[in-house]
Design an enzyme around this catalytic site. Structure first.
Site, PDB file in Angstrom:
ATOM      1  N   GLY A 197       7.644  14.447  -2.341  1.00 34.78           N
ATOM      2  CA  GLY A 197       7.000  14.413  -1.032  1.00 34.78           C
ATOM      3  C   GLY A 197       7.844  15.023   0.057  1.00 34.78           C
ATOM      4  N   CYS A 198       7.896  14.344   1.208  1.00 33.11           N
ATOM      5  CA  CYS A 198       8.602  14.872   2.373  1.00 33.11           C
ATOM      6  C   CYS A 198      10.099  15.050   2.122  1.00 33.11           C
ATOM      7  CB  CYS A 198       8.382  13.964   3.572  1.00 33.11           C
ATOM      8  SG  CYS A 198       6.655  13.880   4.113  1.00 33.11           S
ATOM      9  N   ALA A 199      10.654  14.330   1.151  1.00 33.85           N
ATOM     10  CA  ALA A 199      12.085  14.433   0.852  1.00 33.85           C
ATOM     11  C   ALA A 199      12.419  15.629  -0.027  1.00 33.85           C
ATOM     12  CB  ALA A 199      12.568  13.150   0.174  1.00 33.85           C
TER      13      ALA A 199
END
Length: 352
Positions: free
Chosen positions: A138-140
């Protein structure tokens, strides 16, 4: 010390004003989700002004099967990745045959063979290139991809590592999901594609942004904070309102512990290359770290201008630092993602 040679990002031709997205969302949700009228202010509260979309806005409110959306993901991912890669190679004055490794990061579409294999075929890269495909962070994912690319370049001083991150969040939108989480997601998420080249130490070009180290943390018992629920119809977004609370409770201690490994303190960081998440996340960072000045200016401006592009957003922020200038000293790249998890990369950043 490996270093970031260059970054290229995609500004899609279908960039849309947030107020226009708000109008479409109201028309779409209101007949099936009465709370939408009361919640419309979330579009304004995000402070997002424009959204980066790979398709015209009107295409998202019509019903499309998961198969059709995913096919479009593969097509757009390949087309725009090639565009970003070619620009990156030109900026780096590097021949495509000189690439030694390719890392592909995404969480918004599926492909087997993976997109990196499609890229190698279309660009006719070295068939012996080392490949790594990362899904689900995801965002990471952008920070994790940067860490892994840098470690590869650290192990091989002759390396030219290509990092490609693709997130076409708009194509995951479920036109049959009238839940609050889908409504909130419709106010935040956008599309982004970025390519980076990270080189090993034997290359004699300018080394303005050097990799120092990286760190990861998975928070126990927080699996339901962020992620996907996989349905017959596609990817259903899941995220919790607890994210700012988790930041308040953990981020300062986590950052301090990470920096202590390098005998550094928070005050030693001159450049904060953070994934924005959203306005509440940015506010939580500011309150938790309690630093003077507008240290998240570049992060906020990328969010304002593009929206939350998941893993790619932090690479757009890095590109802004490169283009607009940065302070001599250390830089910290940070993002949070499903798991719930955090990823950090420490840079040494010096202007020539």
């Amino acid at each position: 010390m490996p270093f970031v040679e260059t970054v290229s990002k995609i500004d899609f031709p279908h960039k849309v004003d947030q107020q226009k997205v708000k109008e479409y969302a109201k028309e779409f949700f209101l007949p099936h989700f009465p709370q939408a009228e009361r919640l419309m202010s979330v579009f304004d509260n995000t402070e997002i002004k424009f959204r980066n979309f790979c398709k015209p806005l009107e295409t998202y409110v019509s019903h499309n099967t998961f198969q059709k959306r995913n096919t479009e993901f593969v097509r757009c991912a390949l087309e725009y990745s090639i565009q970003a890669i070619e620009e990156c190679l030109t900026k780096a004055n590097l021949k495509k045959e000189e690439l030694t490794d390719i890392i592909f990061v995404s969480s918004t579409g599926l492909a087997t063979p993976s997109i990196d294999a499609l890229i190698v075929n279309q660009l006719r890269l070295n068939p012996h290139i080392n490949r790594m495909s990362i899904f689900g962070l995801g965002c990471a994912g952008g920070v994790s991809g940067m860490a892994k690319a840098s470690v590869l370049a650290q192990a091989n001083p002759d390396a030219n590592v290509l990092l490609v991150a693709v997130e076409l969040c708009s194509l995951t939108f479920l036109s049959t999901d009238f839940s609050k989480s889908n409504f909130i997601a419709s106010s935040l998420f956008s599309d982004g594609i970025a390519a980076c080249i990270i080189k090993g130490d034997n290359h004699k070009t300018e080394q303005k942004i050097k990799f120092v180290g990286s760190g990861s943390k998975l928070y126990y018992d927080s699996l339901d904070v962020m992620g996907w629920e996989f349905l017959d119809t596609g990817f259903k977004v899941l995220f919790s309102s607890d994210i700012p609370t988790i930041i308040h409770q953990n981020v300062k201690e986590d950052v301090s512990a990470f920096l202590a490994k390098y005998d550094l303190e928070l005050s030693d960081i001159k450049n904060f290359i953070f994934h924005p998440g959203g306005k509440k996340v940015l506010t939580a960072y500011k309150e938790a770290l309690a630093l003077e000045g507008d240290f998240l200016k570049n992060t906020r401006e990328i969010m304002n201008d593009c929206g939350n592009m998941s893993s790619t957003t932090v690479l757009y922020v890095l590109d802004k630092f490169i283009n607009d200038g940065f302070k001599d000293g250390y830089g910290l790249m940070l993002a949070l993602g499903p798991g719930f998890s955090s990823e950090m990369v420490l840079f040494e950043m010096n202007n020539p």
